[in-house]
Design a protein around this motif. Structure first.
Motif, short mmCIF file in Angstrom:
data_model
loop_
_atom_site.label_atom_id
_atom_site.label_comp_id
_atom_site.label_asym_id
_atom_site.label_seq_id
_atom_site.Cartn_x
_atom_site.Cartn_y
_atom_site.Cartn_z
N ALA A 149 0.82 -1.21 0.00
CA ALA A 149 0.00 0.00 0.00
C ALA A 149 0.86 1.26 0.00
O ALA A 149 0.51 2.27 -0.64
N GLU A 150 1.99 1.23 0.69
CA GLU A 150 2.89 2.38 0.71
C GLU A 150 3.43 2.67 -0.69
O GLU A 150 3.52 3.84 -1.11
N ARG A 151 3.78 1.62 -1.41
CA ARG A 151 4.31 1.82 -2.76
C ARG A 151 3.23 2.33 -3.71
O ARG A 151 3.49 3.17 -4.58
N VAL A 152 2.02 1.82 -3.55
CA VAL A 152 0.91 2.30 -4.38
C VAL A 152 0.64 3.77 -4.10
O VAL A 152 0.41 4.56 -5.02
N ALA A 153 0.68 4.15 -2.84
CA ALA A 153 0.43 5.55 -2.48
C ALA A 153 1.52 6.47 -3.02
O ALA A 153 1.24 7.59 -3.45
N ALA A 154 2.76 5.98 -3.05
CA ALA A 154 3.88 6.80 -3.53
C ALA A 154 3.89 6.92 -5.04
O ALA A 154 4.28 7.96 -5.60
N GLY A 155 3.44 5.88 -5.74
CA GLY A 155 3.43 5.90 -7.20
C GLY A 155 4.84 5.95 -7.75
O GLY A 155 5.79 5.43 -7.15
N GLY A 156 4.99 6.56 -8.92
CA GLY A 156 6.30 6.71 -9.51
C GLY A 156 6.85 5.45 -10.17
O GLY A 156 8.06 5.34 -10.38
#
Length: 284
Positions: A52-59
């Motif tokens: 979820a953290e990676r999804v929120a950060a995107g990029g």
């Protein structure tokens, strides 16, 4: 969350900025490529926050620059419900049905059957029809991905054992052969492009969906019309066999099934889950 398999069997998830973020390193580097999704699902409780953290950060990589594969390439088991809508039962055995004047038994009697997991193909592939002199049909379904080991689970608790949902096509050879044989040809279980995790699907027992062939609508229904709903299917199957994380259940198809031919394009749309587009070709 929308999780996927992309490029060289890497794990990913779709971020809000339209990019696919890589989750591959969340599972052991020693995990065989085709088993990465099974590993992610098995450890999802521990890995969900990091994902979820990676999804929120995107990029990540723009979605249109990756190749989306089947999001669950190798479940241990691929279950399917036979004749699980009453109107489909009528069209199969009615006066003008495919199996005219036969008594067509529903999932209440037949319960289920197994398809070969090697029949799975993703949106990067095509539905390959092997013979020119036989009829092959489309069947629009919802794919249910099991999230944790399930044995003798009640219908009341069943949805707690679901990891997520994905569009699924059950391609079928019509004829007298056994059902598992007729539905297990290579490429006869297209699914994807994403698995939408269960927490993002508020009511899987009330999902609209429809299927078109070359833009012509053939099937339209809702999972509320299932004879055996998703929870009931999990109850019935887990009573007999232990369901494993990553296992796939195909829910059965509504009325409107029809023949597909090489050169056509089949599109299955489930607004809350996604859209699966598959070309139809003749096997080389």
């Amino acid at each position: 969350m929308r999780v996927c398999v992309f490029d060289d069997q890497r794990l990913g998830a779709l971020a809000g900025d339209g990019t696919v973020v890589d989750l591959t390193d969340l599972v052991s580097e020693h995990t065989p490529a085709d088993d990465r999704m099974n590993a992610l699902i098995s450890d999802w409780t521990a890995l969900k926050s990091a994902a979820a953290e990676r999804v929120a950060a995107g990029g990540g990589t723009p979605e249109d620059q990756v190749t989306l594969r089947a999001p669950q390439p190798r479940p241990r088991n691929l279950f399917a419900a036979p004749v699980n809508y009453h109107k489909h039962q009528q069209e199969m055995g009615g006066e003008n049905g495919v199996y005219a004047d036969r008594k067509i038994l529903t999932a209440e009697v037949r319960k289920g059957f197994l398809k070969a997991v090697t029949s799975i193909v993703g949106p990067d592939g095509a539905i390959e029809l092997p013979w020119e002199d036989r009829r092959f049909d489309h069947e629009a379904e919802i794919g249910v991905i099991i999230g944790k080991t399930a044995s003798r689970v009640s219908a009341e608790d069943a949805l707690d054992y679901v990891f997520g949902y994905t569009p699924l096509l059950d391609i079928t050879l019509r004829g007298e052969e056994d059902r598992s044989f007729r539905k297990s040809f290579d490429t006869f279980t297209p699914l994807g492009p994403y698995i939408v995790t269960a927490d993002d699907v508020p009511d899987p027992e009330n999902l609209d969906f429809w299927l078109t062939v070359d833009g012509e609508e053939r099937q339209r229904s809702n999972t509320s019309y299932l004879i055996y709903g998703i929870a009931k299917l999990i109850e019935v199957y887990s009573e007999v066999m232990t369901l494993q994380p990553g296992d796939v259940i195909a829910t059965g198809t509504p009325e409107g099934v029809g023949q597909i031919l090489p050169g056509e394009t089949v599109v299955l749309t489930i607004p809350e889950i996604g859209e699966l587009t598959m070309p139809v070709v003749a096997r080389a």
